[in-house]
Design an enzyme around this catalytic site. Sequence first.
Site, PDB file in Angstrom:
ATOM      1  CD  GLU A  18      -3.489  -0.482   0.459  1.00 28.83           C
ATOM      2  OE1 GLU A  18      -3.036   1.060  -0.034  1.00 28.83           O
ATOM      3  OE2 GLU A  18      -3.994  -0.345   0.224  1.00 28.83           O
ATOM      4  NE  ARG A 101      -5.411  -2.633   9.005  1.00 27.40           N
ATOM      5  CZ  ARG A 101      -5.517  -2.275   8.107  1.00 27.40           C
ATOM      6  NH1 ARG A 101      -5.245  -1.064   7.733  1.00 27.40           N
ATOM      7  NH2 ARG A 101      -6.279  -2.355   6.940  1.00 27.40           N
ATOM      8  CG  ASN A 103      -6.646   1.754   5.521  1.00 32.27           C
ATOM      9  OD1 ASN A 103      -5.534   0.598   5.613  1.00 32.27           O
ATOM     10  ND2 ASN A 103      -7.528   1.549   4.119  1.00 32.27           N
ATOM     11  CG  ASN A 154      -8.787   2.430   1.212  1.00 36.57           C
ATOM     12  OD1 ASN A 154      -7.192   2.722   1.182  1.00 36.57           O
ATOM     13  ND2 ASN A 154      -8.911   1.905   1.611  1.00 36.57           N
ATOM     14  CG  ASP A 204      -7.141   0.194  -1.246  1.00 37.39           C
ATOM     15  OD1 ASP A 204      -6.679   1.098  -0.545  1.00 37.39           O
ATOM     16  OD2 ASP A 204      -6.899  -0.892  -1.546  1.00 37.39           O
TER      17      ASP A 204
END
Length: 299
Positions: A18, A101, A103, A154, A204
């Site tokens: 990512e 968490r 991202n 995202n 995403d």
Amino acid sequence: MSSIKVECVVKEKCELGENPVWEEKEGTLLYVDISGQRVSRWNPSTNKIQSVRTEKCVGSVVPRKSGGYVIAEGTRFASVDWDRQKVTTIVDVQGEKSNNRFNDGKVDPAGRFFAGTMAMEVRPAVLERKQGSLYTLHPNHTVVKHFDQVDISNGLDWSLDHRTFYYIDSLSYQVDAFDYDINTGSISNRRMIYKLEKEEGIPDGMCIDTKGKLWVACFNGGRVLRIDPQTGTRLQTVKLPAEKTTSVCFGGKDYSELYVTSAYTGMDDAAMAKQPQAGCIFKVTGLGVKGIPAYSFAG
Ligand code: BGC
Ligand code: CA
């Protein structure tokens, strides 16, 4: 017209690769493996990868003006001293749920670090909904929460005139826009600019190009879309040889190469055999468009 070429360039796989960031000075590509719990840096000229391990899932990494990096890891913002391989807490986000968490995250044109949270997943994109929030770490290290009720916080980026903030909450299957106040870092007037079609997958990571168009990586879609935020239309689709395409950034010479991260998380042996490059990083050239340099955290 040049033809589009997709190459697999980083062959050391990430479980959940990512947040690619091109580092112009070093000519390297920075990225994270979220569930693999590492921050990595790939040098295209030597093909060497260096990594720093993190204690928890690391959602995003950004360059820091004063050197090193800042990460959004677990429920904290932390600094990374690359040479000493040391991660130090900057601030733990107060009130963040313990099963959450961080991202995706990115630095705005004024040097603020925006990053959002989500609940830990049971499997990819399956999680307790509406647990996430969007935050900003300001250069003076105060944290501001913009909103909550997010499923999977995202992709994010800012328009070239800095007056619009683009944002993706993945499970809405939308790309949204907000008015952006570059002086304060505040956002308002949320609206949808693009709704994904079913076969396009889950939106995403994203980034903007020099024409102000958005490049959106589609998880489970094996593709990157180019969206015109003014008209709300899809201008282009680039397919990749891995279904779980996760994020994008421009880099390389003149920012003319598009780097695309991917993941193999949640895939069984049969799926892995069909997609041997899942988890690799791809370079797309011949697009005929360029990106802009990443901003660095100013604190
Ligand atoms: C998250 C993954 C999630 C995916 C699809 C990524 O940004 O890190 O955990 O499965 O988006 O929504
Ligand atoms: Ca992401």
